[in-house]
Each structure stands twice: as structure tokens, then as C-alpha cells.
Write an enzyme that holds these catalytic residues in place. Sequence first.
Site, PDB file in Angstrom:
ATOM      1  N   CYS A  16       0.842  -1.198   0.000  1.00 14.53           N
ATOM      2  CA  CYS A  16       0.000   0.000   0.000  1.00 14.53           C
ATOM      3  C   CYS A  16       0.880   1.254   0.000  1.00 14.53           C
ATOM      4  O   CYS A  16       1.524   1.548  -0.988  1.00 14.53           O
ATOM      5  CB  CYS A  16      -0.970  -0.035   1.175  1.00 14.53           C
ATOM      6  N   HIS A  45      -3.433  -5.351   0.252  1.00 13.50           N
ATOM      7  CA  HIS A  45      -2.875  -5.854   1.500  1.00 13.50           C
ATOM      8  C   HIS A  45      -2.869  -7.384   1.504  1.00 13.50           C
ATOM      9  O   HIS A  45      -3.811  -8.022   1.987  1.00 13.50           O
ATOM     10  CB  HIS A  45      -3.679  -5.331   2.692  1.00 13.50           C
ATOM     11  N   GLU A 105      -1.315  -9.330   3.370  1.00 11.11           N
ATOM     12  CA  GLU A 105      -1.198  -9.917   4.711  1.00 11.11           C
ATOM     13  C   GLU A 105      -2.531 -10.431   5.250  1.00 11.11           C
ATOM     14  O   GLU A 105      -2.567 -11.231   6.192  1.00 11.11           O
ATOM     15  CB  GLU A 105      -0.572  -8.909   5.685  1.00 11.11           C
TER      16      GLU A 105
END
Length: 276
Positions: free
Chosen positions: A117, A226, A228
Site C-alpha cells: 500500500c 494488502h 497480509e
Amino acid sequence: MQTKFQSRPVIGVTLDSEEAGGYADFPWYALRQNYMNSLAELGAVPLALPHHAELADEYLSMCDGIVVTGGAFDVPPELFNEQQTSDQVRLKPARTEFEKAIVKGAMQRNMPLLGICGGQQLLAVLTGGTLHQHIPDALPDALEHSTTVDTENAGGKKRARHPVEIVEGSLLSRCVDRDHYEVNSSHHQAVKSVGPGCIVNAYAPDGVIEGIECEEYDFCLGVQWHPEYQQHPQDTQLLNAFVAASARYQQSMRTAGKAMTEAMNDVIARPGNEQA
């Protein structure tokens, strides 16, 4: 699937920061746990990096890879030779100074680097690229790329989502097994152009740049979403490829260190060089 390594690579992860208030009466660091959990699950040792630019070399000496995280702040327009034109731009100078030092140091070492990001946006700017300061101002017909103004803390609201197209032949395309898939979206800025040596590796359907990479490095890559959160197998594949690159870096440093030690021992063992 988790990749097994003889020794876990250490991956430095940058923190977000906030001024006093809320959690504590003094300034405090913050980071979502899934940044750390996703790396640990894939065989890495995640290490949080406080914002001390003067310690960047010391941090890097302990790491085998670097993740530059996202957050509710922006890259200063002055870094890409623009004046601030949007009142939506939020700055965190100390964090930016630290992350600049970490990114530049990692690239000088050819250490694997993953920008997520805002981390991707900083990578773009530091390699000669530019940003759209606020997507709705620059691209009024763009898709919804952020559900809320505060792009990192979505206040319990569902995040925006959209597909991305992965550019064939890119490093990103070699990390994931699909050329398009849906990603989460939580950003009000975006890469406008990339600098020399960098290429775009992913686009949204509206043409917004969603990923970049630097070609002359082993693993130097940024994505606007993202991974993650590991919402799709491709997110895990990307993180796993980064951890694998960090393990290769770790092994190469060990090999270089061993060779240097052996060379020094050879010099010491030569006649006339023995220590008394």
C-alpha cells in the site's frame, strides 16, 4: 504451503505511529497483527522496526528482508516535486524519513523488499516515480479504491474490492498462479508514473496502477493491496515468494561470510603471518 528453511529468515517490518492520545499519553507505535502473523506462518521471523533513521544500517544488518507497511498517512508531495494540492493528504514526517532510509539501504544491499500500500507508493517515489495525490480528484471516473477517508482504519465498514490484472512476464506473475484476481483496496493515493528501472506489474480495471517492481533486483516489489490478510491463495503465494527470496539472501550472506572467514584464515596461516 509453508516453505521450510534451515534457519528462518529475519524480516524487518516497519511500524505505523500516532501522536499522544487514545492508546497512550505519549506517542505510540501500532501495527495490525496480521502483518506479523502471516510472515511467521510462512517460516519467517518478523521483527518490528521503530522509527530511528540513524539506526537503519544496524537494523538492516539484522534482517534478510524488509516489509514497508501501509498506514493512514501519505508520501509528502515534495518527494515527487509537487506542491500539496489535496486536503486529504496526511503526513507523518518521522515515519517517512525512517522508511526512506530503510528502503534505500535495502536496495543498496539488494535485500528483498516488499512495499505494501503506502510502502509501494514510497518505493515508486524513491525510484523516480510520481503519485496521484487523491484519486477522486485526479481520476473522477475511477473505481472505489477506498471505503473511508481514513484508509487504514475502516471503522468496521467493509473495505472496497476490485480485480487486478497481473502483467505477464513480471516478477509478480511468477509469484502467483493467476493473471487476474480480486484484491482488497484501501487507498486514496496511487502511483501515477514509475521511474527508470521500474515497471508496472498490475493494473485495476480503471487503469489505476496496482503494483510495481524494480527489474535489476532479486526481489524489489510493491503492491497496492494488502496481501497480509491472505484472503486469496495468491496473497499467500506472494508472501511465500518474498519469504523464500529472504531465505536466499540469508544463505548468500552466510556463504559470503564463510568465504571471507576462510580467506582471512588462509592469510593468517601463511609463513611469517602467524601470531606470536
